[in-house]
Design a protein around this motif. Structure first.
Motif, PDB file in Angstrom:
ATOM      1  N   LYS A  35      36.119  59.380  42.305  1.00 36.24           N
ATOM      2  CA  LYS A  35      35.320  58.150  42.442  1.00 36.24           C
ATOM      3  C   LYS A  35      35.221  57.720  43.899  1.00 36.24           C
ATOM      4  CE  LYS A  35      36.338  56.005  37.965  1.00 36.24           C
ATOM      5  NZ  LYS A  35      36.994  54.825  37.370  1.00 36.24           N
ATOM      6  N   PHE A  36      36.349  57.780  44.620  1.00 38.03           N
ATOM      7  CA  PHE A  36      36.341  57.439  46.044  1.00 38.03           C
ATOM      8  C   PHE A  36      35.390  58.369  46.788  1.00 38.03           C
ATOM      9  CE2 PHE A  36      37.785  57.414  50.419  1.00 38.03           C
ATOM     10  CZ  PHE A  36      38.142  56.095  50.645  1.00 38.03           C
ATOM     11  N   GLY A  37      35.429  59.654  46.445  1.00 40.07           N
ATOM     12  CA  GLY A  37      34.550  60.629  47.087  1.00 40.07           C
ATOM     13  C   GLY A  37      33.086  60.391  46.785  1.00 40.07           C
ATOM     14  N   ALA A  38      32.774  59.979  45.551  1.00 45.22           N
ATOM     15  CA  ALA A  38      31.373  59.700  45.200  1.00 45.22           C
ATOM     16  C   ALA A  38      30.838  58.520  46.006  1.00 45.22           C
ATOM     17  CB  ALA A  38      31.249  59.418  43.699  1.00 45.22           C
ATOM     18  N   VAL A  39      31.608  57.439  46.048  1.00 45.70           N
ATOM     19  CA  VAL A  39      31.173  56.275  46.836  1.00 45.70           C
ATOM     20  C   VAL A  39      31.177  56.622  48.313  1.00 45.70           C
ATOM     21  CG1 VAL A  39      31.785  53.908  47.516  1.00 45.70           C
ATOM     22  CG2 VAL A  39      31.927  54.587  45.120  1.00 45.70           C
ATOM     23  N   GLY A  40      32.239  57.287  48.750  1.00 43.93           N
ATOM     24  CA  GLY A  40      32.325  57.668  50.155  1.00 43.93           C
ATOM     25  C   GLY A  40      31.217  58.625  50.576  1.00 43.93           C
ATOM     26  N   GLY A  41      30.884  59.576  49.707  1.00 47.10           N
ATOM     27  CA  GLY A  41      29.797  60.515  50.019  1.00 47.10           C
ATOM     28  C   GLY A  41      28.466  59.800  50.173  1.00 47.10           C
ATOM     29  N   ALA A  42      28.201  58.863  49.263  1.00 49.74           N
ATOM     30  CA  ALA A  42      26.975  58.065  49.396  1.00 49.74           C
ATOM     31  C   ALA A  42      27.035  57.226  50.671  1.00 49.74           C
ATOM     32  CB  ALA A  42      26.796  57.179  48.168  1.00 49.74           C
ATOM     33  N   GLY A  43      28.225  56.710  50.987  1.00 47.19           N
ATOM     34  CA  GLY A  43      28.395  55.938  52.227  1.00 47.19           C
ATOM     35  C   GLY A  43      28.168  56.782  53.467  1.00 47.19           C
ATOM     36  N   TYR A  83      33.318  47.627  42.782  1.00 45.61           N
ATOM     37  CA  TYR A  83      32.691  47.586  41.458  1.00 45.61           C
ATOM     38  C   TYR A  83      32.584  48.941  40.764  1.00 45.61           C
ATOM     39  CZ  TYR A  83      31.833  42.870  42.923  1.00 45.61           C
ATOM     40  OH  TYR A  83      32.020  41.593  43.365  1.00 45.61           O
ATOM     41  N   PHE A  84      33.060  50.018  41.417  1.00 42.99           N
ATOM     42  CA  PHE A  84      33.054  51.326  40.766  1.00 42.99           C
ATOM     43  C   PHE A  84      34.430  51.984  40.871  1.00 42.99           C
ATOM     44  CE2 PHE A  84      32.316  55.989  41.061  1.00 42.99           C
ATOM     45  CZ  PHE A  84      31.975  56.197  39.737  1.00 42.99           C
ATOM     46  N   THR A  85      34.836  52.353  42.073  1.00 46.01           N
ATOM     47  CA  THR A  85      36.084  53.100  42.240  1.00 46.01           C
ATOM     48  C   THR A  85      37.301  52.300  41.793  1.00 46.01           C
ATOM     49  OG1 THR A  85      35.111  54.242  44.126  1.00 46.01           O
ATOM     50  CG2 THR A  85      37.501  54.386  43.895  1.00 46.01           C
ATOM     51  N   TYR A  86      37.400  51.059  42.231  1.00 39.18           N
ATOM     52  CA  TYR A  86      38.587  50.244  41.974  1.00 39.18           C
ATOM     53  C   TYR A  86      38.274  49.037  41.099  1.00 39.18           C
ATOM     54  CZ  TYR A  86      40.522  53.082  45.722  1.00 39.18           C
ATOM     55  OH  TYR A  86      40.946  54.137  46.490  1.00 39.18           O
ATOM     56  N   ARG A  87      37.341  49.167  40.188  1.00 35.72           N
ATOM     57  CA  ARG A  87      36.957  48.030  39.344  1.00 35.72           C
ATOM     58  C   ARG A  87      38.084  47.579  38.419  1.00 35.72           C
ATOM     59  NH1 ARG A  87      33.403  52.026  36.894  1.00 35.72           N
ATOM     60  NH2 ARG A  87      34.396  52.767  34.994  1.00 35.72           N
ATOM     61  N   ASP A  88      39.036  48.468  38.147  1.00 35.89           N
ATOM     62  CA  ASP A  88      40.145  48.115  37.260  1.00 35.89           C
ATOM     63  C   ASP A  88      41.340  47.541  38.018  1.00 35.89           C
ATOM     64  OD1 ASP A  88      40.637  50.542  38.548  1.00 35.89           O
ATOM     65  OD2 ASP A  88      41.887  51.294  36.920  1.00 35.89           O
ATOM     66  N   ARG A  89      41.213  47.366  39.312  1.00 32.11           N
ATOM     67  CA  ARG A  89      42.331  46.885  40.121  1.00 32.11           C
ATOM     68  C   ARG A  89      42.349  45.361  40.183  1.00 32.11           C
ATOM     69  NH1 ARG A  89      44.465  51.212  43.374  1.00 32.11           N
ATOM     70  NH2 ARG A  89      44.191  53.012  42.051  1.00 32.11           N
ATOM     71  N   ASP A  90      43.447  44.848  40.660  1.00 32.30           N
ATOM     72  CA  ASP A  90      43.694  43.417  40.765  1.00 32.30           C
ATOM     73  C   ASP A  90      42.563  42.718  41.529  1.00 32.30           C
ATOM     74  OD1 ASP A  90      44.848  40.927  40.840  1.00 32.30           O
ATOM     75  OD2 ASP A  90      46.376  41.459  42.326  1.00 32.30           O
ATOM     76  N   LYS A  91      41.993  41.676  40.921  1.00 29.74           N
ATOM     77  CA  LYS A  91      40.903  40.925  41.544  1.00 29.74           C
ATOM     78  C   LYS A  91      41.332  39.484  41.847  1.00 29.74           C
ATOM     79  CE  LYS A  91      37.235  43.466  39.166  1.00 29.74           C
ATOM     80  NZ  LYS A  91      37.950  44.337  38.276  1.00 29.74           N
ATOM     81  N   VAL A 154      44.504  47.330  49.939  1.00 31.49           N
ATOM     82  CA  VAL A 154      43.354  46.489  49.613  1.00 31.49           C
ATOM     83  C   VAL A 154      43.150  46.379  48.111  1.00 31.49           C
ATOM     84  CG1 VAL A 154      40.884  46.126  49.952  1.00 31.49           C
ATOM     85  CG2 VAL A 154      42.258  47.069  51.815  1.00 31.49           C
ATOM     86  N   PHE A 155      42.917  47.509  47.449  1.00 31.35           N
ATOM     87  CA  PHE A 155      42.647  47.524  46.007  1.00 31.35           C
ATOM     88  C   PHE A 155      43.924  47.967  45.300  1.00 31.35           C
ATOM     89  CE2 PHE A 155      38.591  48.590  48.138  1.00 31.35           C
ATOM     90  CZ  PHE A 155      37.863  47.475  47.770  1.00 31.35           C
ATOM     91  N   ARG A 156      44.871  47.058  45.205  1.00 27.00           N
ATOM     92  CA  ARG A 156      46.176  47.395  44.635  1.00 27.00           C
ATOM     93  C   ARG A 156      46.067  47.587  43.127  1.00 27.00           C
ATOM     94  NH1 ARG A 156      50.064  42.878  46.723  1.00 27.00           N
ATOM     95  NH2 ARG A 156      48.559  41.736  45.481  1.00 27.00           N
ATOM     96  N   ALA A 157      46.864  48.523  42.633  1.00 26.99           N
ATOM     97  CA  ALA A 157      46.873  48.806  41.195  1.00 26.99           C
ATOM     98  C   ALA A 157      47.597  47.683  40.460  1.00 26.99           C
ATOM     99  CB  ALA A 157      47.563  50.134  40.925  1.00 26.99           C
ATOM    100  N   LEU A 158      47.095  47.384  39.291  1.00 26.67           N
ATOM    101  CA  LEU A 158      47.781  46.452  38.413  1.00 26.67           C
ATOM    102  C   LEU A 158      48.952  47.173  37.776  1.00 26.67           C
ATOM    103  CD1 LEU A 158      44.703  44.808  36.683  1.00 26.67           C
ATOM    104  CD2 LEU A 158      46.212  43.745  38.346  1.00 26.67           C
ATOM    105  N   PRO A 159      49.992  46.440  37.363  1.00 26.30           N
ATOM    106  CA  PRO A 159      51.109  47.108  36.691  1.00 26.30           C
ATOM    107  C   PRO A 159      50.635  47.827  35.433  1.00 26.30           C
ATOM    108  CG  PRO A 159      51.621  44.802  37.163  1.00 26.30           C
ATOM    109  CD  PRO A 159      50.171  45.020  37.503  1.00 26.30           C
ATOM    110  N   ALA A 160      51.232  48.970  35.169  1.00 26.89           N
ATOM    111  CA  ALA A 160      50.838  49.774  34.004  1.00 26.89           C
ATOM    112  C   ALA A 160      51.211  49.043  32.719  1.00 26.89           C
ATOM    113  CB  ALA A 160      51.512  51.139  34.058  1.00 26.89           C
ATOM    114  N   ARG A 161      50.269  48.932  31.798  1.00 27.22           N
ATOM    115  CA  ARG A 161      50.514  48.275  30.516  1.00 27.22           C
ATOM    116  C   ARG A 161      50.730  49.299  29.405  1.00 27.22           C
ATOM    117  NH1 ARG A 161      51.743  43.803  29.158  1.00 27.22           N
ATOM    118  NH2 ARG A 161      50.439  43.754  27.329  1.00 27.22           N
TER     119      ARG A 161
END
Length: 190
Positions: A35-43, A83-91, A154-161
């Motif tokens: 995902k990082f590569g897809a966004v980064g490649g477009a960037g 909104y794509f790579t780290y959308r599941d991370r702490d907001k 920056v986009f820190r992971a939420l604790p695993a549930r």
């Protein structure tokens, strides 16, 4: 991991559980890198297109054109990462997130454009082809730094549930709770 004669499911051994956990962590990391590569490649495409557009339509010096292109790509990448790579991370701390993103992006901008500056003004390599090669090389070095800093700070992971959910499910099956009956009869098991 099998079923006994009673049909009960036996727990995996510790080494099996560690291997399964390791496979899961590696799988998550691979998905994140993709995902990082897809966004980064477009960037990168945005960055190079804006760089070449500004370079060929204005009289700006090569590094100034590159800085403009990098800033445009930073804005593009933030939207893609958030909104794509780290959308599941702490907001929860978006001000903190944006501040750190801008700080680490600025460091990446210096890395990226430092390579181009050194090639252009240190070695005199400033043809359009050479500029694009060193711009691309700078983007690559900046990207390594950005990947590490974005995922770590920056986009820190939420604790695993998931393990908690699995443990709760296991406990429910192993130790059913006693549910009192409304009619006063002896309690039954769920």
């Amino acid at each position: 991991m099998g079923h006994g004669s009673s049909g009960a499911h036996t727990a995996p051994s510790a080494p099996e559980a560690r291997r399964a956990g390791m496979r899961e962590r590696i799988g998550r990391l691979v998905r994140e890198v993709v995902k990082f590569g897809a966004v980064g490649g477009a960037g990168v495409l945005v960055n190079l297109l804006v760089f070449n557009f500004v370079r060929h339509t204005t009289d700006l010096q090569v590094v100034r054109a590159s800085i403009i292109a990098t800033v445009v790509a930073i804005v593009f990448n933030y939207v893609g990462f958030r909104y794509f790579t780290y959308r599941d991370r702490d907001k929860s701390g978006q001000t903190r997130e944006m501040s750190l993103f801008l700080l680490f992006s600025a460091v990446g901008l210096v890395i990226e454009n430092g390579v181009l500056y050194t090639a252009t003004y240190g070695f005199g390599w400033d043809s359009p082809l050479q500029s694009n090669i060193f711009k691309f090389l700078g983007i690559g070095l900046g990207t390594l730094f950005r990947f590490w800093s974005y995922r770590s700070w920056v986009f820190r992971a939420l604790p695993a549930r998931e393990p908690l959910t699995q443990a709760e499910t296991f406990l429910e099956h192993e130790h059913p709770t006693v549910v009192p009956r409304a009619d006063g009869a002896p309690a039954g098991r769920r």
